[in-house]
Motif scaffolding. Sequence first.
Motif, mmCIF file in Angstrom:
data_model
loop_
_atom_site.group_PDB
_atom_site.id
_atom_site.type_symbol
_atom_site.label_atom_id
_atom_site.label_comp_id
_atom_site.label_asym_id
_atom_site.label_seq_id
_atom_site.Cartn_x
_atom_site.Cartn_y
_atom_site.Cartn_z
ATOM 1 N N GLN A 34 0.835 -1.208 0.000
ATOM 2 C CA GLN A 34 0.000 0.000 0.000
ATOM 3 C C GLN A 34 0.868 1.256 0.000
ATOM 4 O O GLN A 34 0.612 2.209 -0.722
ATOM 5 N N ARG A 35 1.955 1.240 0.809
ATOM 6 C CA ARG A 35 2.870 2.388 0.862
ATOM 7 C C ARG A 35 3.573 2.598 -0.478
ATOM 8 O O ARG A 35 3.991 3.695 -0.804
ATOM 9 N N GLY A 36 3.710 1.482 -1.243
ATOM 10 C CA GLY A 36 4.312 1.577 -2.576
ATOM 11 C C GLY A 36 3.417 2.358 -3.528
ATOM 12 O O GLY A 36 3.794 2.617 -4.671
ATOM 13 N N GLY A 37 2.214 2.707 -3.092
ATOM 14 C CA GLY A 37 1.340 3.583 -3.886
ATOM 15 C C GLY A 37 0.363 2.840 -4.775
ATOM 16 O O GLY A 37 -0.322 3.461 -5.590
ATOM 17 N N ARG A 38 0.282 1.513 -4.625
ATOM 18 C CA ARG A 38 -0.642 0.773 -5.498
ATOM 19 C C ARG A 38 -1.934 0.463 -4.765
ATOM 20 O O ARG A 38 -1.916 0.218 -3.555
ATOM 21 N N PRO A 39 -3.085 0.450 -5.488
ATOM 22 C CA PRO A 39 -4.316 -0.012 -4.851
ATOM 23 C C PRO A 39 -4.175 -1.503 -4.497
ATOM 24 O O PRO A 39 -3.703 -2.287 -5.331
#
Length: 423
Positions: A34-39
């Motif tokens: 999630q922190r990686g920016g993906r849904p």
Amino acid sequence: MSDWTELVVHKYGGTSLTSTQHVQRAAAQLDRAQRGGRPVVAVVSARGKTTDELLAEAAAIGTRPSDAGPGWDREIDQLLACGENSSAALLALALRSRGVPTVSLSGPQAGITTSGRHGAGTINAIDPSRIGGLLRDGNVAVVSGFQAANRAGDVVTLGRGGSDTTAVAIAAEFGGQCDIFTDVDGVHTADPRHIPDAGILAAVDSRVMAEMAFAGARVLHSRAAALAAAKKLRLRIRNSGTDAIGTTIVERSDHMPENASFVTAVVHDLDTAAMTIRCPASNDSLTTDVFAVLARENISTDLVHVADSDPGDVVMRFSLKRSELPIARAALQELFYGKDSIVHVVDRVAKVSLVGAGLLNRPDSTALMLTTLSANAIRSSWVYTGQTRTSVLVPEDRALDAVALLHSAFELGRPEPELVVPV
Ligand SMILES: Nc1ncnc2c1ncn2[C@@H]1O[C@H](COP(=O)(O)OP(=O)(O)O)[C@@H](O)[C@H]1O
Ligand SMILES: N[C@@H](CC(=O)OP(=O)(O)O)C(=O)O
């Protein structure tokens, strides 16, 4: 309409959620994604052996009457769904305790619908609005695998191992990617729990994977493999407890050299029974009726053989899942009532299969399979050959010996068999 191509579905099987630490480990992994920016969507199975335990509790309460009808199966589904729902809520709590916004959803709440019978639902459709809304608001959506809602709004389970199919179906609906987390480093040349020198496959062709899954490699549900192949889904099988890169399921379009190794894996399935039906040839619709009835009950058959025999009888033989015998028997009993037919079932058998590519062009593979088994006094019968699979039935108590012998005869114990497709 959002672009969901970055969406990733993590599926955690029962073996990856056994203890509190396992659940927290999955939450940490989802947090990182999630922190990686993906849904991120998580799909979960019931923890550890919960499904088996719930089934045992049901069996202790009472035996399914032979004329039970769908009412009994409805209650079993109500019961089994608790296993996945409890995993989803616990994982959501673990995420919240890390400060990750999340909402858990049962299959019906997630908009997953089915028209199948209780215990064997197939996913008809997924309404993406609830999951999509949660993702847009920055949540990790945690979805109970293995379940969908029927027209009445009741929960219907998707068949043992069906959480993989939930995960693949959600990834396919959103056009995202799917990682199946399990307790082994990926897809191997045989079940690594039984064959210690089984090699890990870095990549497996999607059709070969679908065949392996159908043949009994539990690491991926067979309908999930077939759906992933049909949708050309980006799919990986990974270990939830290690950093191993796992196995990537690939769409094979590249050139396959003629001299490439042709057998990828040896697969066994202990959930196998063999049924023989003898009926008078005068009942000429009976053969087709048998398969129509089994199809109505969503029961897959394999190793099918239909032939005329003396005296004026037709003999049908097929294998099916042993766990589906009660449903098959009940459905066929209705069909055969008052007709002069004999049904014989052998349930102490196992199916052992070679899975690969171009097997029909390599008759030596069937010959090597059968000679290896007979040289070791393993009786094999009911041979099936196809381009991607050759299967035989063997006595159940010799199945693992058969896998070990074939794995060695086909020299699969190397670190990387040549059929592995470059990615
Ligand atoms: N060819 C194979 N490669 C990898 N695993 C396999 C294979 N064949 C069978 N398996 C079994 O599949 C198991 C994973 O499936 P399963 O127990 O259903 O896990 P999960 O709970 O993650 O769904 C592995 O532990 C392994 O024993
Ligand atoms: N809990 C169900 C569904 C499932 O998919 O489980 P797992 O992912 O642990 O194989 C079962 O045991 O069949």
